[in-house]
Design an enzyme around this catalytic site. Structure first.
Site, PDB file in Angstrom:
ATOM      1  CD  GLU A 108     -16.427 -33.975  27.141  1.00 47.26           C
ATOM      2  OE1 GLU A 108     -15.937 -33.024  26.532  1.00 47.26           O
ATOM      3  OE2 GLU A 108     -16.832 -35.012  26.561  1.00 47.26           O
ATOM      4  CG  ASN A 168     -22.225 -31.097  15.490  1.00 48.95           C
ATOM      5  OD1 ASN A 168     -22.840 -31.140  16.548  1.00 48.95           O
ATOM      6  ND2 ASN A 168     -20.931 -30.850  15.418  1.00 48.95           N
ATOM      7  CG  HIS A 197     -20.010 -34.060  22.909  1.00 46.38           C
ATOM      8  ND1 HIS A 197     -19.119 -33.032  22.685  1.00 46.38           N
ATOM      9  CD2 HIS A 197     -19.509 -34.780  23.957  1.00 46.38           C
ATOM     10  CE1 HIS A 197     -18.136 -33.119  23.569  1.00 46.38           C
ATOM     11  NE2 HIS A 197     -18.350 -34.170  24.353  1.00 46.38           N
ATOM     12  CE  LYS A 240     -23.050 -31.742  19.928  1.00 49.81           C
ATOM     13  NZ  LYS A 240     -22.245 -30.757  19.141  1.00 49.81           N
ATOM     14  CE1 TYR A 284     -19.341 -28.770  23.502  1.00 44.57           C
ATOM     15  CE2 TYR A 284     -21.568 -28.230  24.205  1.00 44.57           C
ATOM     16  CZ  TYR A 284     -20.698 -28.999  23.458  1.00 44.57           C
ATOM     17  OH  TYR A 284     -21.196 -29.999  22.655  1.00 44.57           O
TER      18      TYR A 284
HETATM   19  P1  GDP Z   1     -16.338 -31.559  18.141  1.00 44.67           P
HETATM   20  O1  GDP Z   1     -15.291 -32.081  19.099  1.00 44.67           O
HETATM   21  O2  GDP Z   1     -16.285 -32.218  16.791  1.00 44.67           O
HETATM   22  O3  GDP Z   1     -17.736 -31.582  18.731  1.00 44.67           O
HETATM   23  O4  GDP Z   1     -15.997 -30.005  17.844  1.00 44.67           O
HETATM   24  P2  GDP Z   1     -15.497 -28.802  18.784  1.00 44.67           P
HETATM   25  O5  GDP Z   1     -15.074 -29.313  20.140  1.00 44.67           O
HETATM   26  O6  GDP Z   1     -14.495 -28.024  17.998  1.00 44.67           O
HETATM   27  O7  GDP Z   1     -16.784 -27.879  18.930  1.00 44.67           O
HETATM   28  C1  GDP Z   1     -17.803 -28.186  19.848  1.00 44.67           C
HETATM   29  C2  GDP Z   1     -19.140 -27.967  19.176  1.00 44.67           C
HETATM   30  O8  GDP Z   1     -19.277 -26.583  18.877  1.00 44.67           O
HETATM   31  C3  GDP Z   1     -19.321 -28.666  17.815  1.00 44.67           C
HETATM   32  O9  GDP Z   1     -19.704 -30.031  17.924  1.00 44.67           O
HETATM   33  C4  GDP Z   1     -20.403 -27.820  17.194  1.00 44.67           C
HETATM   34  O10 GDP Z   1     -21.707 -28.135  17.726  1.00 44.67           O
HETATM   35  C5  GDP Z   1     -20.003 -26.412  17.648  1.00 44.67           C
HETATM   36  N1  GDP Z   1     -19.119 -25.756  16.684  1.00 44.67           N
HETATM   37  C6  GDP Z   1     -17.816 -26.045  16.402  1.00 44.67           C
HETATM   38  N2  GDP Z   1     -17.310 -25.218  15.475  1.00 44.67           N
HETATM   39  C7  GDP Z   1     -18.303 -24.350  15.162  1.00 44.67           C
HETATM   40  C8  GDP Z   1     -18.397 -23.234  14.282  1.00 44.67           C
HETATM   41  O11 GDP Z   1     -17.445 -22.875  13.574  1.00 44.67           O
HETATM   42  N3  GDP Z   1     -19.617 -22.583  14.232  1.00 44.67           N
HETATM   43  C9  GDP Z   1     -20.666 -22.963  15.005  1.00 44.67           C
HETATM   44  N4  GDP Z   1     -21.811 -22.261  14.904  1.00 44.67           N
HETATM   45  N5  GDP Z   1     -20.620 -24.000  15.848  1.00 44.67           N
HETATM   46  C10 GDP Z   1     -19.462 -24.700  15.930  1.00 44.67           C
END
Ligand code: GDP
Length: 138
Positions: free
Chosen positions: A127, A113, A116, A10, A50
């Site tokens: 994807e 973070n 991905h 990222k 997304y």
């Molecule tokens: P992943 O599969 O572990 O990447 O998580 P998700 O699919 O739930 O979320 C996609 C991305 O959105 C995450 O990798 C983070 O960059 C972001 N994200 C997820 N949860 C949160 C949150 O509670 N707050 C914020 N600011 N970003 C989030």
């Protein structure tokens, strides 16, 4: 079973010059890199990627972040690649990620973070197809 997953280094990690270190870890863990490209997503492209999260409260912030600078997209191949790459990444929230995972080591916050990874075979197909044509993956 050999499987493919989409990984993204990222914008936070690219900006902090962590791409090389993360790619080294990918190779150390015996993934084959089947395709790789540097991309700077537009806001609309990040929103398309997304789209499943569009109702989530963090959608606007996430897509602004993902379009804030260059990222590196990769197709990784290995037995059980989807689960294997997600295990190596660690939990979404770095505060909850296990020691030794990418997010524990490199993430700055739950949003910034570092990496991905696709979360299931159907999302991996979507994807991978979002970034790479089949002809690039032979
Ligand atoms: P992943 O599969 O572990 O990447 O998580 P998700 O699919 O739930 O979320 C996609 C991305 O959105 C995450 O990798 C983070 O960059 C972001 N994200 C997820 N949860 C949160 C949150 O509670 N707050 C914020 N600011 N970003 C989030």
């Amino acid at each position: 079973m050999t499987e493919r997953t989409l990984a993204i280094i990222k914008p936070d990690a690219v900006e902090r010059r962590l791409a090389g270190t993360i790619i080294q870890r990918i190779e150390d863990e015996a993934f084959q890199i089947r395709a790789m490209r540097r991309v700077h997503l537009s806001k609309a492209q990040a929103e398309g990627f997304y789209a499943v999260h569009r109702e989530r409260p963090f959608f606007a912030g996430l897509t602004t972040f993902m379009s804030s600078g260059p990222a590196i997209v990769l197709v990784l191949e290995a037995p059980d690649a989807i689960r294997k790459w997600r295990t190596l990444m660690g939990a979404t929230d770095p505060a909850k990620a296990d020691a030794g995972t990418m997010r524990k080591e490199f993430a700055q916050s739950i949003e910034r973070n570092a990496t991905h990874g696709s979360d299931a075979p159907d999302t991996a197909l979507y994807e991978i197809g979002y970034f790479f044509a089949g002809v690039e993956l032979v």
